[in-house]
Design an enzyme around this catalytic site. Structure first.
Site, PDB file in Angstrom:
ATOM      1  N   LYS A 107       1.019  -1.262   0.042  1.00 22.98           N
ATOM      2  CA  LYS A 107       0.019  -0.067   0.166  1.00 22.98           C
ATOM      3  C   LYS A 107       0.889   1.310   0.066  1.00 22.98           C
ATOM      4  O   LYS A 107       0.553   2.114  -0.539  1.00 22.98           O
ATOM      5  CB  LYS A 107      -1.110   0.093   1.132  1.00 22.98           C
ATOM      6  N   LYS A 207      -4.100   3.083   3.182  1.00 18.88           N
ATOM      7  CA  LYS A 207      -5.039   2.299   2.612  1.00 18.88           C
ATOM      8  C   LYS A 207      -6.241   3.016   2.244  1.00 18.88           C
ATOM      9  O   LYS A 207      -6.955   2.671   1.203  1.00 18.88           O
ATOM     10  CB  LYS A 207      -5.266   1.144   3.569  1.00 18.88           C
ATOM     11  N   GLY A 304      -1.440 -10.828   8.379  1.00 15.52           N
ATOM     12  CA  GLY A 304      -1.146 -12.230   8.725  1.00 15.52           C
ATOM     13  C   GLY A 304      -1.148 -13.093   7.449  1.00 15.52           C
ATOM     14  O   GLY A 304      -1.292 -12.733   6.394  1.00 15.52           O
TER      15      GLY A 304
HETATM   16  P1  NAP Z   1       8.259  -9.139   5.487  1.00 19.96           P
HETATM   17  O1  NAP Z   1       7.806 -10.497   6.413  1.00 19.96           O
HETATM   18  O2  NAP Z   1       9.174  -8.260   6.213  1.00 19.96           O
HETATM   19  O3  NAP Z   1       8.774  -9.731   4.312  1.00 19.96           O
HETATM   20  C1  NAP Z   1       9.542  -8.900   3.463  1.00 19.96           C
HETATM   21  C2  NAP Z   1      10.551  -9.817   2.482  1.00 19.96           C
HETATM   22  O4  NAP Z   1      11.098  -8.929   1.443  1.00 19.96           O
HETATM   23  C3  NAP Z   1      11.438 -10.586   3.203  1.00 19.96           C
HETATM   24  O5  NAP Z   1      11.599 -11.693   2.533  1.00 19.96           O
HETATM   25  C4  NAP Z   1      12.666  -9.802   2.664  1.00 19.96           C
HETATM   26  O6  NAP Z   1      13.862 -10.653   2.499  1.00 19.96           O
HETATM   27  C5  NAP Z   1      12.354  -9.420   1.213  1.00 19.96           C
HETATM   28  N1  NAP Z   1      13.152  -8.068   0.956  1.00 19.96           N
HETATM   29  C6  NAP Z   1      13.204  -7.061   1.851  1.00 19.96           C
HETATM   30  N2  NAP Z   1      14.087  -6.269   0.903  1.00 19.96           N
HETATM   31  C7  NAP Z   1      14.449  -6.629  -0.037  1.00 19.96           C
HETATM   32  C8  NAP Z   1      15.502  -6.367  -1.095  1.00 19.96           C
HETATM   33  N3  NAP Z   1      15.940  -5.472  -1.105  1.00 19.96           N
HETATM   34  N4  NAP Z   1      15.519  -7.326  -1.975  1.00 19.96           N
HETATM   35  C9  NAP Z   1      14.933  -8.723  -2.025  1.00 19.96           C
HETATM   36  N5  NAP Z   1      14.237  -8.953  -0.972  1.00 19.96           N
HETATM   37  C10 NAP Z   1      13.956  -7.862  -0.159  1.00 19.96           C
HETATM   38  O7  NAP Z   1       6.975  -8.418   4.946  1.00 19.96           O
HETATM   39  P2  NAP Z   1       5.463  -8.778   4.782  1.00 19.96           P
HETATM   40  O8  NAP Z   1       4.755  -8.794   6.197  1.00 19.96           O
HETATM   41  O9  NAP Z   1       5.548 -10.323   4.381  1.00 19.96           O
HETATM   42  O10 NAP Z   1       5.018  -7.675   3.799  1.00 19.96           O
HETATM   43  C11 NAP Z   1       5.248  -7.631   2.740  1.00 19.96           C
HETATM   44  C12 NAP Z   1       4.402  -6.736   1.977  1.00 19.96           C
HETATM   45  O11 NAP Z   1       3.045  -7.209   2.022  1.00 19.96           O
HETATM   46  C13 NAP Z   1       4.562  -5.448   2.436  1.00 19.96           C
HETATM   47  O12 NAP Z   1       4.470  -4.356   1.278  1.00 19.96           O
HETATM   48  C14 NAP Z   1       3.595  -5.116   3.409  1.00 19.96           C
HETATM   49  O13 NAP Z   1       3.192  -3.918   3.566  1.00 19.96           O
HETATM   50  C15 NAP Z   1       2.398  -6.183   2.802  1.00 19.96           C
HETATM   51  N6  NAP Z   1       1.253  -6.367   3.751  1.00 19.96           N
HETATM   52  C16 NAP Z   1       1.539  -7.329   4.536  1.00 19.96           C
HETATM   53  C17 NAP Z   1       0.459  -7.721   5.346  1.00 19.96           C
HETATM   54  C18 NAP Z   1       0.833  -8.931   6.759  1.00 19.96           C
HETATM   55  O14 NAP Z   1      -0.013  -9.194   7.283  1.00 19.96           O
HETATM   56  N7  NAP Z   1       2.421  -9.194   6.815  1.00 19.96           N
HETATM   57  C19 NAP Z   1      -0.688  -7.499   5.105  1.00 19.96           C
HETATM   58  C20 NAP Z   1      -1.017  -7.005   4.026  1.00 19.96           C
HETATM   59  C21 NAP Z   1       0.066  -6.272   3.276  1.00 19.96           C
HETATM   60  P3  NAP Z   1      14.538 -11.461   3.596  1.00 19.96           P
HETATM   61  O15 NAP Z   1      13.477 -12.521   4.414  1.00 19.96           O
HETATM   62  O16 NAP Z   1      15.764 -12.300   3.245  1.00 19.96           O
HETATM   63  O17 NAP Z   1      14.844 -10.482   4.879  1.00 19.96           O
HETATM   64  N1  HSE Z   2       0.701  -3.909   9.274  1.00 21.20           N
HETATM   65  C1  HSE Z   2      -0.439  -4.150   8.607  1.00 21.20           C
HETATM   66  C2  HSE Z   2      -1.677  -4.204   9.931  1.00 21.20           C
HETATM   67  C3  HSE Z   2      -0.530  -5.349   7.897  1.00 21.20           C
HETATM   68  O1  HSE Z   2      -1.397  -4.199  11.136  1.00 21.20           O
HETATM   69  O2  HSE Z   2      -2.945  -4.057   9.355  1.00 21.20           O
HETATM   70  C4  HSE Z   2      -1.791  -5.383   6.906  1.00 21.20           C
HETATM   71  O3  HSE Z   2      -1.712  -4.434   6.060  1.00 21.20           O
END
Ligand code: NAP
Ligand code: HSE
Length: 428
Positions: A107, A207, A304
């Site tokens: 986002k 968002k 999640g």
């Molecule tokens: P995360 O667990 O921190 O994972 C990020 C991933 O990106 C990791 O695998 C990291 O590698 C990789 N990464 C970071 N910088 C990089 C680079 N320079 N080159 C290559 N890979 C790189 O994040 P996440 O929670 O999965 O979130 C990912 C996206 O989804 C974000 O935009 C977030 O806002 C969105 N999102 C997340 C959630 C949620 O519930 N978590 C919900 C909705 C949206 P390493 O693992 O090797 O460090």
């Molecule tokens: N950090 C975000 C939250 C993940 O807590 O809702 C989903 O976008």
């Protein structure tokens, strides 16, 4: 069956690993439903050796996500790294320029660069989908873009940050401190890499700006969102609000008014018995009001691994099925520039303040409110042992402008100690 749809996935964290699992575990189901096999060609993350809880040996590895995005054996670039600059932006632009469609959960990227990326995608005949970017597993982008396309949207509202809702409900229900509730949210994988995005209201503001663009046909205007995080909310406010029949939520509200586009993301009081008031834990809720459909309420996990990967897969399935829509529901060049309007729709307010316990103190505050044209609906003074009296006031509907005048006046009375807490009560 046509040749497979080939994915390149950059980011193998909470969301990325979840998407890999679904592609591996549900291959037959996905192919049956979309009419096309969905396969992963290549993946990328920062550290190659990390255990992701899912086998990756069958996929090509790229250290550089930009290189991954341009590979010949990638049809859809799936961006799950996060961040609005650096690799996420570079690789997304590279993918579009190389003729790939893009699916992202990011986002921040779209809130900052949505208009430019949508224009780039359209100029290349490509598509950007971002269901997972707003409210996790709730298919709100699809609902707003497709199912509600025949409506004039009147208001978009919702709780869109799981971390904040989790913290606020755990503080209220379990009496946890802010730090304890925060640590629990972290353990559940809710937090952004930079958690100030969550608790500062910025993530939820991103968002809201994306939903407002689709709802009102305007260019994404994150800079115009009025933002306030949950940092100033105390356990005392949570308890006092509950005592008066309210719950505190980090609530986003957007409307298109005669003055311009209102976008506000701030802690608000909502009636405890309302659907928003009942929303607990990391759950999100989005409320849409349309001129034909009336009110739609969508509720579900906002963050999640499973819920977010579910939304990413929905977008990939759309591409496999041949559904190709403009990023924000109409061609980028037709999105109108935004005239930002400060949220001015009148509302009741909750005020908590501490007064010196001496004759006439309450009368002075009442006079300041009256002078600003604000009428008091309910008022309480709580028990106290020392010479500082905690007072709660719920006003009748007033404007934020009038309230700001009253707050400035209170500071001059000499009887109010500290900063009063002022929270809008949203009618839902
Ligand atoms: P995360 O667990 O921190 O994972 C990020 C991933 O990106 C990791 O695998 C990291 O590698 C990789 N990464 C970071 N910088 C990089 C680079 N320079 N080159 C290559 N890979 C790189 O994040 P996440 O929670 O999965 O979130 C990912 C996206 O989804 C974000 O935009 C977030 O806002 C969105 N999102 C997340 C959630 C949620 O519930 N978590 C919900 C909705 C949206 P390493 O693992 O090797 O460090
Ligand atoms: N950090 C975000 C939250 C993940 O807590 O809702 C989903 O976008």
């Amino acid at each position: 069956m046509p040749s497979p749809l080939r994915l390149g996935i950059a980011g193998l964290g909470t969301v990325g690993a979840g998407v890999v699992k679904i592609v591996r575990q549900k291959a037959a189901l996905l192919a049956e439903r979309s009419g096309q096999e969905i396969v992963i060609s290549a993946v990328s993350a920062r550290s190659k050796g990390k255990d992701r809880g899912v086998p990756l040996s069958g996929y090509a590895w790229e250290d550089d996500p930009v290189v991954l995005a341009q590979r010949d054996d990638v049809d859809v670039f799936v961006e799950l790294m996060g961040g609005h600059e650096g690799p996420a932006r570079d690789a997304t632009e590279a993918a579009l320029r190389a003729g790939k469609d893009v699916v992202t959960a990011n986002k921040a990227l779209l809130a900052h660069h949505g208009q430019a990326l949508a224009s780039l995608a359209e100029s290349m005949g490509r598509v950007i989908r971002f269901e997972a970017a707003v409210a996790g597993g709730i298919p709100i982008i699809k609902a707003l873009t497709e199912g509600l396309a025949g409506n004039d949207i009147q208001r978009v509202m919702g709780v869109m940050n799981g971390t904040c809702n989790y913290i606020l409900t755990r503080m209220e229900d379990a009496g946890l401190s802010y730090d304890e509730a925060f640590a629990e949210a972290d353990g559940l994988g809710y937090l952004e890499a930079d958690p100030t995005l969550d608790v500062g209201g910025i993530d939820a503001g991103h968002k809201l700006s994306l939903l407002a663009s689709i709802a009102f046909g305007t260019q994404v205007a994150f800079d115009a969102v009025e933002l306030e995080g949950i940092g100033s909310i105390s356990i005392e406010d949570i308890r006092q609000a509950a005592d008066m029949g309210f719950r505190i939520k980090l609530l986003g509200v957007s409307r298109l008014t005669g003055r311009g586009l209102e976008q506000s993301m701030a802690p608000c009081l909502v009636p405890a018995g309302s659907p928003l008031g009942q929303l607990a834990g990391g759950t999100n809720m989005v409320v849409i009001e349309g001129d034909q459909v009336g009110q739609i309420v969508m509720r579900g996990a906002g963050a999640g691994e499973g819920p977010t990967a579910s939304a990413v897969m929905g977008d990939i399935m759309d591409l496999a099925r041949g559904t190709r829509l403009s990023t924000f529901g109409k061609p980028a060049e037709m999105l109108r520039p935004v005239t930002p309007a400060k949220a001015a729709t009148p509302a009741p307010y909750y005020l908590r303040m501490t007064l010196l316990d001496k004759p006439g103190a309450l009368a002075k505050v009442a006079t300041v409110l009256s002078d600003a044209g604000i009428s008091i609906n309910r008022m309480r003074q709580y028990d106290h042992a020392d010479d500082a009296a905690p007072v709660l006031i719920v006003t009748h509907k007033t404007t934020r402008e009038a309230l700001d005048i009253a707050l400035a006046g209170m500071a001059q009375t000499g009887v109010v100690t500290g900063e009063p807490v002022a929270l809008r009560i949203e009618e839902v």
